[in-house]
Enzyme design. Structure first.
Site, mmCIF file in Angstrom:
data_model
loop_
_atom_site.group_PDB
_atom_site.id
_atom_site.type_symbol
_atom_site.label_atom_id
_atom_site.label_comp_id
_atom_site.label_asym_id
_atom_site.label_seq_id
_atom_site.Cartn_x
_atom_site.Cartn_y
_atom_site.Cartn_z
ATOM 1 N N ASP A 97 -27.937 -31.755 -31.001
ATOM 2 C CA ASP A 97 -28.168 -32.685 -32.093
ATOM 3 C C ASP A 97 -29.377 -33.250 -32.112
ATOM 4 O O ASP A 97 -30.168 -33.211 -33.043
ATOM 5 C CB ASP A 97 -26.896 -33.374 -32.081
ATOM 6 N N ASP A 100 -33.510 -37.226 -27.534
ATOM 7 C CA ASP A 100 -33.977 -38.562 -27.427
ATOM 8 C C ASP A 100 -35.059 -38.806 -26.251
ATOM 9 O O ASP A 100 -36.186 -38.625 -26.482
ATOM 10 C CB ASP A 100 -32.778 -39.622 -27.313
HETATM 11 P P1 IMP Z 1 -31.234 -37.850 -24.279
HETATM 12 O O1 IMP Z 1 -30.526 -37.374 -23.190
HETATM 13 O O2 IMP Z 1 -31.766 -38.963 -24.362
HETATM 14 O O3 IMP Z 1 -32.419 -37.084 -24.921
HETATM 15 O O4 IMP Z 1 -29.946 -37.784 -25.372
HETATM 16 C C1 IMP Z 1 -29.340 -36.753 -25.782
HETATM 17 C C2 IMP Z 1 -27.960 -37.296 -26.219
HETATM 18 O O5 IMP Z 1 -27.905 -38.640 -26.632
HETATM 19 C C3 IMP Z 1 -27.728 -36.504 -27.737
HETATM 20 O O6 IMP Z 1 -27.281 -35.221 -27.449
HETATM 21 C C4 IMP Z 1 -26.854 -37.350 -28.476
HETATM 22 O O7 IMP Z 1 -25.626 -37.094 -28.217
HETATM 23 C C5 IMP Z 1 -27.173 -38.784 -27.864
HETATM 24 N N1 IMP Z 1 -28.186 -39.588 -28.699
HETATM 25 C C6 IMP Z 1 -29.285 -40.130 -28.599
HETATM 26 N N2 IMP Z 1 -29.959 -40.634 -29.432
HETATM 27 C C7 IMP Z 1 -28.878 -40.919 -30.461
HETATM 28 C C8 IMP Z 1 -28.628 -41.557 -31.665
HETATM 29 O O8 IMP Z 1 -29.775 -41.933 -32.202
HETATM 30 N N3 IMP Z 1 -27.456 -41.108 -32.151
HETATM 31 C C9 IMP Z 1 -26.444 -40.798 -31.888
HETATM 32 N N4 IMP Z 1 -26.635 -40.007 -30.606
HETATM 33 C C10 IMP Z 1 -27.711 -40.026 -29.786
HETATM 34 MG MG MG Z 2 -23.353 -38.379 -28.801
#
Ligand code: IMP
Ligand code: MG
Length: 176
Positions: A97, A100
């Site tokens: 999705d 981040d």
């Molecule tokens: P990362 O590991 O920090 O890249 O984050 C990945 C996961 O965090 C994504 O697959 C989302 O499920 C969740 N996530 C990160 N940012 C957001 C946001 O702004 N809204 C909702 N879910 C988020």
């Molecule tokens: Mg999530």
């Protein structure tokens, strides 16, 4: 809690998902494509995307959790559901999705990279600007978004808002 502020309309999402589907159709023709959806957030995106790919394909799912109920990642992704079938010899496209910090995508990349796939690539609906801790290549990207908390179209805050048909910014996320 504040009502989320619309960011990307359902029509704009549909148009972009159609374009991504065309690119994937072009790039994976004749290959044994396996789409790997990252639960829970990617379920809406994956459902729409797979119907825009005009190729025979398989689907499987992983669940990775690194979020508590709030809006900051705890930084340690954990696999809570693994694939149900081997990926050896398949062309694997991970469908996320949102990227981040990149920690989740990097974790999955390394995990699936050890399993003998013919190729491994990443498709993400959203990528947040200026947040990367791990630099993961996103071959197919829907939209670059500002560093705000995004909900809708599968993305949640504390399990809410996944059913919004558009993407929106949650102005003041709280953990209640
Ligand atoms: P990362 O590991 O920090 O890249 O984050 C990945 C996961 O965090 C994504 O697959 C989302 O499920 C969740 N996530 C990160 N940012 C957001 C946001 O702004 N809204 C909702 N879910 C988020
Ligand atoms: Mg999530």
């Amino acid at each position: 809690m504040d009502r989320p502020t619309p960011l990307i309309t359902a029509e704009a999402i549909a148009a972009r998902v159609g374009e991504l589907g065309q690119l994937i159709t072009r790039d994976y023709r004749g290959k044994p494509l396996l789409l790997v959806g990252v639960l829970d957030g990617a379920f809406v995106f994956l459902a729409d995307l797979c119907r825009q790919v005009d190729l025979p394909l398989d689907l499987d799912f992983v669940c990775v959790q690194s979020y508590r109920e709030g809006t900051e990642s705890n930084g340690r992704p954990a696999l809570t559901r693994d694939l149900t079938r081997p990926v050896a010899g398949r062309d694997v496209l991970i469908v996320e999705d949102i990227v981040d910090t990149g920690l989740t995508a990097d974790f999955l990349w390394k995990l699936l990279g050890t399993r003998g796939a013919s190729s491994l690539a990443l498709c993400a609906l959203l990528r947040k600007k200026g947040r990367a801790i791990r630099d993961v290549p996103v071959e197919y990207l829907g939209f670059e978004v500002p560093d705000r908390f995004i909900v809708g179209y599968g993305l949640d805050h504390a399990q809410r808002y996944r059913n919004l048909p558009y993407l929106a910014v949650l102005e003041r996320p709280s953990s209640d």
